[in-house]
Scaffold this motif. Sequence first.
Motif, mmCIF file in Angstrom:
data_model
loop_
_atom_site.group_PDB
_atom_site.id
_atom_site.type_symbol
_atom_site.label_atom_id
_atom_site.label_comp_id
_atom_site.label_asym_id
_atom_site.label_seq_id
_atom_site.Cartn_x
_atom_site.Cartn_y
_atom_site.Cartn_z
ATOM 1 N N ALA A 90 -24.542 -27.065 17.535
ATOM 2 C CA ALA A 90 -25.186 -27.691 18.691
ATOM 3 C C ALA A 90 -24.136 -28.308 19.611
ATOM 4 C CB ALA A 90 -26.172 -28.762 18.230
ATOM 5 N N PHE A 91 -24.404 -28.300 20.912
ATOM 6 C CA PHE A 91 -23.507 -28.923 21.881
ATOM 7 C C PHE A 91 -23.514 -30.436 21.751
ATOM 8 C CE2 PHE A 91 -23.863 -25.025 24.585
ATOM 9 C CZ PHE A 91 -22.517 -24.799 24.714
ATOM 10 N N GLY A 92 -24.712 -30.995 21.512
ATOM 11 C CA GLY A 92 -24.830 -32.443 21.545
ATOM 12 C C GLY A 92 -24.753 -32.956 22.973
ATOM 13 N N PRO A 93 -24.419 -34.224 23.168
ATOM 14 C CA PRO A 93 -24.383 -34.814 24.512
ATOM 15 C C PRO A 93 -23.351 -34.182 25.444
ATOM 16 C CG PRO A 93 -24.369 -36.514 22.805
ATOM 17 C CD PRO A 93 -24.155 -35.212 22.118
ATOM 18 N N LEU A 94 -22.381 -33.437 24.897
ATOM 19 C CA LEU A 94 -21.363 -32.823 25.752
ATOM 20 C C LEU A 94 -21.951 -31.805 26.724
ATOM 21 C CD1 LEU A 94 -18.356 -32.309 23.315
ATOM 22 C CD2 LEU A 94 -18.489 -33.882 25.231
ATOM 23 N N ALA A 95 -23.177 -31.328 26.462
ATOM 24 C CA ALA A 95 -23.806 -30.355 27.355
ATOM 25 C C ALA A 95 -24.365 -31.013 28.618
ATOM 26 C CB ALA A 95 -24.923 -29.623 26.624
ATOM 27 N N GLN A 96 -24.485 -32.333 28.609
ATOM 28 C CA GLN A 96 -25.097 -33.029 29.733
ATOM 29 C C GLN A 96 -24.194 -32.995 30.963
ATOM 30 O OE1 GLN A 96 -25.952 -36.950 28.254
ATOM 31 N NE2 GLN A 96 -27.300 -36.204 26.634
ATOM 32 N N VAL A 104 -10.875 -29.944 35.325
ATOM 33 C CA VAL A 104 -10.116 -30.552 34.231
ATOM 34 C C VAL A 104 -11.051 -31.033 33.128
ATOM 35 C CG1 VAL A 104 -8.590 -32.450 33.599
ATOM 36 C CG2 VAL A 104 -8.218 -31.232 35.753
ATOM 37 N N GLU A 105 -12.097 -31.775 33.503
ATOM 38 C CA GLU A 105 -13.012 -32.288 32.479
ATOM 39 C C GLU A 105 -13.802 -31.163 31.833
ATOM 40 O OE1 GLU A 105 -16.341 -35.802 31.776
ATOM 41 O OE2 GLU A 105 -15.466 -35.507 33.762
ATOM 42 N N LEU A 106 -14.121 -30.138 32.606
ATOM 43 C CA LEU A 106 -14.826 -28.982 32.051
ATOM 44 C C LEU A 106 -14.002 -28.329 30.948
ATOM 45 C CD1 LEU A 106 -17.299 -27.089 32.330
ATOM 46 C CD2 LEU A 106 -15.951 -25.730 33.933
ATOM 47 N N GLU A 107 -12.708 -28.162 31.189
ATOM 48 C CA GLU A 107 -11.836 -27.553 30.192
ATOM 49 C C GLU A 107 -11.699 -28.448 28.969
ATOM 50 O OE1 GLU A 107 -9.692 -24.601 28.466
ATOM 51 O OE2 GLU A 107 -10.822 -24.534 30.338
ATOM 52 N N GLN A 108 -11.613 -29.770 29.177
ATOM 53 C CA GLN A 108 -11.496 -30.705 28.059
ATOM 54 C C GLN A 108 -12.725 -30.650 27.167
ATOM 55 O OE1 GLN A 108 -10.766 -34.425 30.090
ATOM 56 N NE2 GLN A 108 -8.532 -34.190 30.003
ATOM 57 N N ARG A 109 -13.908 -30.687 27.785
ATOM 58 C CA ARG A 109 -15.143 -30.635 26.986
ATOM 59 C C ARG A 109 -15.257 -29.305 26.252
ATOM 60 N NH1 ARG A 109 -20.563 -33.362 29.544
ATOM 61 N NH2 ARG A 109 -19.655 -35.296 30.307
ATOM 62 N N THR A 110 -14.885 -28.233 26.930
ATOM 63 C CA THR A 110 -14.970 -26.911 26.302
ATOM 64 C C THR A 110 -14.095 -26.843 25.062
ATOM 65 O OG1 THR A 110 -15.365 -25.892 28.467
ATOM 66 C CG2 THR A 110 -14.672 -24.450 26.686
ATOM 67 N N GLN A 111 -12.883 -27.368 25.146
ATOM 68 C CA GLN A 111 -11.982 -27.340 23.999
ATOM 69 C C GLN A 111 -12.516 -28.201 22.862
ATOM 70 O OE1 GLN A 111 -9.596 -25.152 23.683
ATOM 71 N NE2 GLN A 111 -10.184 -24.480 25.746
#
Length: 365
Positions: A90-96, A104-111
């Motif tokens: 599951a993604f959890g809250p990171l999908a929000q 930059v933040e997109l890449e950080q969350r993806t990793q």
Amino acid sequence: FSGASMYFDPNAWVRADDIPVTNANVLVQGKPGTGKSATIKAAVLRLSDFGYRILILGDPKDEYEGLCHFLGQEPIVIGPGHPNRINPLAFGPLAQGWEHLDAVELEQRTQIVFNRWLTVLRGLVGSQRIGQANIPFGPSDEVAVLTVLRDLTGYRHGTTRLVEVTIPQVWHALSNPDTDLVGACRFADARQFLDETRLLRDSLGKLVQGELAGMFDDHTNVDIDWRAPITSLSLSRISDEAMGIALVCVNSWGRGMRELAEPGDMRVVIRDEVWRQMRLGPEAVKSFDADLRLSRKDGDIQIAAAHKPSDWLSVGDAGSQATQIAKDMLHLADTKILCGQDAEIADELNQLLDLGAIGQNLVTG
């Protein structure tokens, strides 16, 4: 040792310069029947009066059921024949708010997401055995799994909102490789891909079709109230043989749920029977190690319960990587609560924890 009253708040101890505590992790250790669970329940019930919420990531014996009822909550049952599902991927809250993130933040969350998924899949594959040897999860397996995850989520195609995946979807994609997957993994053709990934696919297939079928192989369908004073996942209906793998799945899901905690959301995370998970092999040990290392960032109090020192020494062969990681984990919990132990393991206790004569006699006397 004095019997005087004290306060118990590992997060406060971390912030106090005069107390030598650098993390809020707690290890509770003692032989069966000496009060580990009772001590934990007493501590977290009192912490709940000060704003802490309780998350029990797997209750193998329903020992926390009474505490849930006292706080007005019903445990969430995971087991054969029950409709509840927990998705370890599951993604959890990171999908929000994914579509509003900058590059930059997109890449950080993806990793963060892909690293967590790789950790749990590595642990689940490595928990299975051929004879006495754990199934390896090598660099080629990692490339194949990561490529599939990037395809299934839409990351490789640049979509603005990623799609959550499940273990059966990963298994199916690996079992039916398309040309892009074969090429991305640098195999000559589909036949070579299937030959080289046979152990990986069979291991994932066993999770989908075996004892844990219908529990961790679909999207999470449990509606959890994260503002509730306590949340407990009951695993008492799962067999002893499958318990360790179930704990790996539940712990991965729990870590995902806590990756973006709201400010002021103070939580105690209880991990019971951790020895069951650690004995699955080196990758399962690494997964648990990651849970403890992330706790300071999350601001959670992680409480892990084990039986005796040999739980940390018997996760692998003497001198093995798994044993060394497990021993090092003792230093990731600055607070240790020791319940009674047999005198036969006094030397072992002293060797691992440097108790000294007085502490050793108190624990084993």
